[in-house]
Motif scaffolding. Structure first.
Motif, PDB file in Angstrom:
ATOM      1  N   ARG A 134     -10.473  -3.426  15.914  1.00  0.00           N
ATOM      2  CA  ARG A 134      -9.931  -2.363  15.073  1.00  0.00           C
ATOM      3  C   ARG A 134     -10.025  -2.812  13.621  1.00  0.00           C
ATOM      4  O   ARG A 134      -9.878  -3.996  13.323  1.00  0.00           O
ATOM      5  N   ILE A 135     -10.231  -1.846  12.730  1.00  0.00           N
ATOM      6  CA  ILE A 135     -10.185  -2.085  11.298  1.00  0.00           C
ATOM      7  C   ILE A 135      -9.037  -1.252  10.738  1.00  0.00           C
ATOM      8  O   ILE A 135      -8.954  -0.049  11.009  1.00  0.00           O
ATOM      9  N   VAL A 136      -8.143  -1.888   9.991  1.00  0.00           N
ATOM     10  CA  VAL A 136      -6.996  -1.178   9.430  1.00  0.00           C
ATOM     11  C   VAL A 136      -6.909  -1.449   7.932  1.00  0.00           C
ATOM     12  O   VAL A 136      -7.499  -2.403   7.422  1.00  0.00           O
ATOM     13  N   ASP A 137      -6.147  -0.597   7.245  1.00  0.00           N
ATOM     14  CA  ASP A 137      -5.924  -0.716   5.800  1.00  0.00           C
ATOM     15  C   ASP A 137      -4.413  -0.748   5.581  1.00  0.00           C
ATOM     16  O   ASP A 137      -3.704   0.178   5.993  1.00  0.00           O
ATOM     17  N   ASN A 138      -3.903  -1.812   4.953  1.00  0.00           N
ATOM     18  CA  ASN A 138      -2.453  -1.916   4.806  1.00  0.00           C
ATOM     19  C   ASN A 138      -1.851  -0.896   3.846  1.00  0.00           C
ATOM     20  O   ASN A 138      -0.627  -0.764   3.753  1.00  0.00           O
ATOM     21  N   LEU A 139      -2.706  -0.144   3.144  1.00  0.00           N
ATOM     22  CA  LEU A 139      -2.185   0.937   2.317  1.00  0.00           C
ATOM     23  C   LEU A 139      -1.512   2.005   3.187  1.00  0.00           C
ATOM     24  O   LEU A 139      -0.646   2.740   2.714  1.00  0.00           O
ATOM     25  N   ALA A 140      -1.884   2.066   4.462  1.00  0.00           N
ATOM     26  CA  ALA A 140      -1.338   3.076   5.370  1.00  0.00           C
ATOM     27  C   ALA A 140       0.170   2.944   5.526  1.00  0.00           C
ATOM     28  O   ALA A 140       0.872   3.945   5.696  1.00  0.00           O
ATOM     29  N   TRP A 141       0.698   1.718   5.488  1.00  0.00           N
ATOM     30  CA  TRP A 141       2.151   1.567   5.653  1.00  0.00           C
ATOM     31  C   TRP A 141       2.884   1.174   4.373  1.00  0.00           C
ATOM     32  O   TRP A 141       4.096   1.253   4.307  1.00  0.00           O
ATOM     33  N   THR A 142       2.152   0.758   3.348  1.00  0.00           N
ATOM     34  CA  THR A 142       2.836   0.437   2.093  1.00  0.00           C
ATOM     35  C   THR A 142       2.927   1.634   1.152  1.00  0.00           C
ATOM     36  O   THR A 142       3.914   1.779   0.433  1.00  0.00           O
ATOM     37  N   ALA A 143       1.922   2.515   1.169  1.00  0.00           N
ATOM     38  CA  ALA A 143       1.947   3.673   0.268  1.00  0.00           C
ATOM     39  C   ALA A 143       3.172   4.563   0.478  1.00  0.00           C
ATOM     40  O   ALA A 143       3.778   5.024  -0.495  1.00  0.00           O
ATOM     41  N   PRO A 144       3.597   4.826   1.735  1.00  0.00           N
ATOM     42  CA  PRO A 144       4.773   5.688   1.921  1.00  0.00           C
ATOM     43  C   PRO A 144       6.104   4.977   1.663  1.00  0.00           C
ATOM     44  O   PRO A 144       7.154   5.633   1.666  1.00  0.00           O
ATOM     45  N   LEU A 145       6.069   3.673   1.436  1.00  0.00           N
ATOM     46  CA  LEU A 145       7.298   2.893   1.313  1.00  0.00           C
ATOM     47  C   LEU A 145       7.853   2.983  -0.107  1.00  0.00           C
ATOM     48  O   LEU A 145       7.182   2.609  -1.067  1.00  0.00           O
ATOM     49  N   SER A 146       9.077   3.478  -0.260  1.00  0.00           N
ATOM     50  CA  SER A 146       9.684   3.559  -1.586  1.00  0.00           C
ATOM     51  C   SER A 146      10.138   2.183  -2.037  1.00  0.00           C
ATOM     52  O   SER A 146      10.289   1.262  -1.224  1.00  0.00           O
ATOM     53  N   ALA A 147      10.393   2.060  -3.332  1.00  0.00           N
ATOM     54  CA  ALA A 147      10.873   0.783  -3.872  1.00  0.00           C
ATOM     55  C   ALA A 147      12.211   0.406  -3.242  1.00  0.00           C
ATOM     56  O   ALA A 147      12.454  -0.767  -2.921  1.00  0.00           O
ATOM     57  N   LEU A 148      13.076   1.380  -3.049  1.00  0.00           N
ATOM     58  CA  LEU A 148      14.387   1.096  -2.454  1.00  0.00           C
ATOM     59  C   LEU A 148      14.247   0.661  -0.999  1.00  0.00           C
ATOM     60  O   LEU A 148      14.918  -0.283  -0.556  1.00  0.00           O
ATOM     61  N   ASP A 149      13.370   1.334  -0.256  1.00  0.00           N
ATOM     62  CA  ASP A 149      13.150   0.933   1.140  1.00  0.00           C
ATOM     63  C   ASP A 149      12.575  -0.483   1.204  1.00  0.00           C
ATOM     64  O   ASP A 149      12.962  -1.282   2.060  1.00  0.00           O
ATOM     65  N   TYR A 150      11.635  -0.759   0.314  1.00  0.00           N
ATOM     66  CA  TYR A 150      11.022  -2.090   0.254  1.00  0.00           C
ATOM     67  C   TYR A 150      12.081  -3.173   0.017  1.00  0.00           C
ATOM     68  O   TYR A 150      12.115  -4.199   0.701  1.00  0.00           O
ATOM     69  N   LEU A 151      12.974  -2.926  -0.929  1.00  0.00           N
ATOM     70  CA  LEU A 151      14.002  -3.915  -1.249  1.00  0.00           C
ATOM     71  C   LEU A 151      15.038  -4.047  -0.135  1.00  0.00           C
ATOM     72  O   LEU A 151      15.455  -5.154   0.215  1.00  0.00           O
TER      73      LEU A 151
END
Length: 340
Positions: A134-151
């Motif tokens: 499989r080939i994946v792109d990590n933008l798929a799960w980081t792009a929807p992540l808000s700064a608050l969710d990330y923290l």
């Protein structure tokens, strides 16, 4: 359809032995790892999902990446299930360099490079069978992540004291320029990659270069804290020449896998010029020749055979893997004609 392309792209490959861990050790591909006995047992058992990440910081992969690509292929030949990750998000940041901040490229440029790297990855993996890649792109799960969710969801599991001890970070903190929060955060994003692949695909192993060990361990630690599970990682050694110089560089320029950035002739010539003291190690790492075959070349090199058969075989095998047999034969003819 097998996206990997023609069989010639893996010239000389054969089925890896039952315990691929022992093969990796013999080929000099393990410098650092989580528990070795656990890894050996894991890779001797049922198929596992493993991944390696490649950041689009240029429009092509280079010889340093080729070590990882071929390591992934060896594990797949042993029955395991590869995931090639192209860092559409981490490529927008870049992992910390020892001396200075990376240049941040535009989103459009990075997206273009993501597509190019995906195409290169597909040449080295099989997309057929029970252990298809499989080939994946990590933008798929980081792009929807808000700064608050990330923290709140990810940052809370990291301790700054541990993060600053990582070699890449500590060297930058000691420099006059320091390090930005952007690059400081890279290890968290790579840890998130492993966590997401573990959750989505059951991934239990990450591979990479030993110089990335701090980033690799970021993921194992995050999964342990969040999921309460143990996963694994191993790092391949930084390839250097016998004189200690960094491998894969020619007068400061990388040896690229893209034919437009490094011609097949120049690529072949690079391998043909390998020193006797380095050629056997290169055959182990960069070819799929068997142990008996490599040992025959080792004996020939030891007797100071003047025909440089080991170098010619190395150049043929690696150039064929990367550029195909037609381009390799053209390079050989050109070298032959120029030597008349």
């Amino acid at each position: 359809m097998n996206k990997r392309g023609s069989a010639e792209s893996m010239a000389g490959e054969g089925r890896e032995p039952e315990n691929v861990w022992d093969e990796l050790v013999w080929r000099g591909l393990i410098q650092v790892s989580t528990d070795r006995e656990e890894l050996r047992a894991l890779l001797a058992g049922p198929p596992v999902v493993y991944y390696c990440g490649f950041d689009p910081t240029a429009p092509s992969l280079h010889l340093g990446h080729l070590v990882q690509l071929l390591t992934m292929r060896r594990l797949q030949l042993a029955g395991h299930r590869p995931v090639g990750l192209v860092g559409g998000s981490t490529g927008l940041i870049g992992d910390p360099r020892p001396t200075a901040e990376r240049t941040l490229h535009s989103r459009a440029t990075v997206a273009e490079w993501v597509d190019k790297l995906k195409s290169q990855l597909e040449r080295y993996l099989s997309f057929e069978g029970d252990n298809s890649a499989r080939i994946v792109d990590n933008l798929a799960w980081t792009a929807p992540l808000s700064a608050l969710d990330y923290l709140r969801e990810i940052g809370t599991h990291y301790r700054v004291g541990t993060m600053v001890k990582k070699d890449a970070v500590s060297s930058r903190l000691a420099s006059a320029e320091g390090i930005s929060y952007t690059e400081f955060s890279y290890q968290i994003l790579q840890g998130l990659d492993f966590l997401e692949l573990h959750r989505q695909l059951g991934c239990v192993l990450q591979t990479g270069g030993a110089d990335q060990w701090g980033n690799l361990m970021s993921g194992t630690a995050l999964i342990r804290r969040v999921e309460g599970k143990s996963v694994h990682a191993f790092g391949t050694p930084l390839i250097t020449n016998s004189d200690g110089t960094k491998f894969g560089k020619s007068e400061g320029n990388a040896i690229w896998l893209d034919a437009d950035m490094c011609s097949p002739y120049s690529f072949y010539r690079f391998w043909l010029d390998t020193d006797d003291s380095d050629v056997i190690a290169r055959l182990k790492i960069f070819t799929f020749l068997s142990r008996p075959e490599i040992e025959e070349y080792e004996a020939a090199v030891a007797t100071d055979a003047p025909d440089r058969a080991a170098q010619r075989r190395l150049a043929f095998e690696v150039t064929t893997q990367v550029h195909g047999s037609a381009a390799t034969e053209t390079a050989i003819r050109r070298i032959h004609d120029s030597s008349r």
